[in-house]
Design an enzyme around this catalytic site. Structure first.
Site, mmCIF file in Angstrom:
data_model
loop_
_atom_site.group_PDB
_atom_site.id
_atom_site.type_symbol
_atom_site.label_atom_id
_atom_site.label_comp_id
_atom_site.label_asym_id
_atom_site.label_seq_id
_atom_site.Cartn_x
_atom_site.Cartn_y
_atom_site.Cartn_z
ATOM 1 N N LYS A 71 0.801 -1.232 0.000
ATOM 2 C CA LYS A 71 0.000 0.000 0.000
ATOM 3 C C LYS A 71 0.834 1.283 0.000
ATOM 4 O O LYS A 71 0.369 2.306 -0.500
ATOM 5 C CB LYS A 71 -0.949 0.009 1.195
ATOM 6 N N ASP A 107 -10.037 3.006 1.730
ATOM 7 C CA ASP A 107 -10.197 2.562 3.126
ATOM 8 C C ASP A 107 -10.743 3.728 3.952
ATOM 9 O O ASP A 107 -11.551 3.538 4.864
ATOM 10 C CB ASP A 107 -8.852 2.138 3.736
#
Ligand code: ATR
Length: 298
Positions: A71, A107
């Site tokens: 990420k 997210d």
């Protein structure tokens, strides 16, 4: 090397990614929306990330999701970052348009949208406890700070990481008290009076033998307990909290909402959330993917 995600197609890269529920969620979305596309999982080890990503972008693919451990590592390989990715310092969704790759972090919005759909009370002026200081915890801290929480307590096994997280975000949220606190039960208890939300953002609970991240009896009545881990059944933390009369949810809603965010970025239209939720629930119930549980974005 990139046989898993074809030109114009979608997928997830991470390592390991074998048990991901994302294919089930997206195939449900594509079916419902009448989109002819495939969503494939592609395991990519850290040493192969750069080569794989440039091959995927050269095709180009329609879009990819990114999970642990890539990420942050993917950031220098992208042409640009949208605000959500800049806010969290991590990317879980990439769109490729006209040869330009842009990183997003759904997210963050996924967590925020899940608070609404779960009916978590407003956080403005409230105190929030965040357990963990990794990537998921960072998205949560940014989110609750954006939502106007007055105080965010951060408890992590490695205390120095909680300190680093609080320090790195403090300049962006001068009106919010970001407080690293000890994670051991004896000390933690002193800080918990008045918290209205407890978010469990460590990986504890993925394995049956894991201890509880915090003893739920320390959590004050009226506090909403949100465990970002999910599995075929409620996590032990959610079960125990509920037994004590606390309202508690596992991480499915966030998993769903971050996927819905990616769909909307890729297709520019509202995600068919109900169909996606149905597909997710079915996949979890049937254990079709071999899923034993997970954390958001995976
Ligand atoms: P993610 O992106 O999913 O947040 P991560 O960045 O690897 O993943 O973070 C994992 C989090 O779970 C960290 O807060 C980690 O604590 P440490 O910083 O001390 O490593 C926490 N964690 C993992 N295993 C744990 C355990 N056995 N006990 C307590 N915390 C744990």
């Amino acid at each position: 090397m990139t046989e898993g995600i074809q030109r114009g197609e979608f997928g997830l890269i991470g390592y390991p990614v074998g048990h991901s529920l994302s294919p089930a969620i997206f195939q449900g979305a594509f079916r419902e929306a009448g989109i002819e596309a495939r969503y494939t999982v592609l395991p990519v080890s850290p040493s192969r990330l750069k080569k794989t990503v440039s091959a995927l972008f050269a095709r180009p693919v329609g879009g990819i999701n990114v999970t642990v451990p890539h990420k942050t590592a993917i950031i220098p390989l992208l042409d640009g970052l949208e605000t959500s990715a800049l806010d969290v310092g991590a990317v879980n969704t990439v769109a490729v348009h006209g040869g330009i790759s842009t990183g997003y972090n759904t997210d963050l919005t996924g967590f925020e949208n899940s608070l609404t759909s779960l009916g978590v009370p407003e956080l403005s002026g409230r105190s929030v406890l965040v357990l963990g200081a990794g990537g998921a915890a960072r998205a949560v801290v940014v989110s609750v700070a954006r939502k106007g929480a007055a105080r965010v307590l951060i408890a992590n096994r490695t205390h120095s990481k909680a300190v680093d997280l609080a320090r790195s975000l403090a300049p962006r949220f001068p009106g919010v008290r970001l407080i690293p606190i000890p994670s051991d039960a004896d000390n933690l208890a002193r800080y918990l009076a008045g918290i209205s939300l407890c978010v469990q953002a460590t990986s504890l609970g993925l394995r049956p033998e894991d201890p509880l991240p915090v003893e739920p009896s320390l959590i004050p009545a009226g506090c909403y307990v949100y465990d970002l881990v999910y599995g075929p059944d409620d996590t032990a933390f959610v079960r125990k909290a509920a037994t004590l009369g606390l309202t508690a949810s596992d991480g499915r809603e966030m998993l769903l909402r971050q996927a819905a965010g990616a769909f909307e970025i890729w297709f520019g239209r509202e995600a068919p959330v109900a169909a996606m939720r149905e597909s997710l629930d079915r996949a979890i119930r049937s254990g079709a993917s071999g899923c034993s549980g997970g954390v958001p974005g995976a």
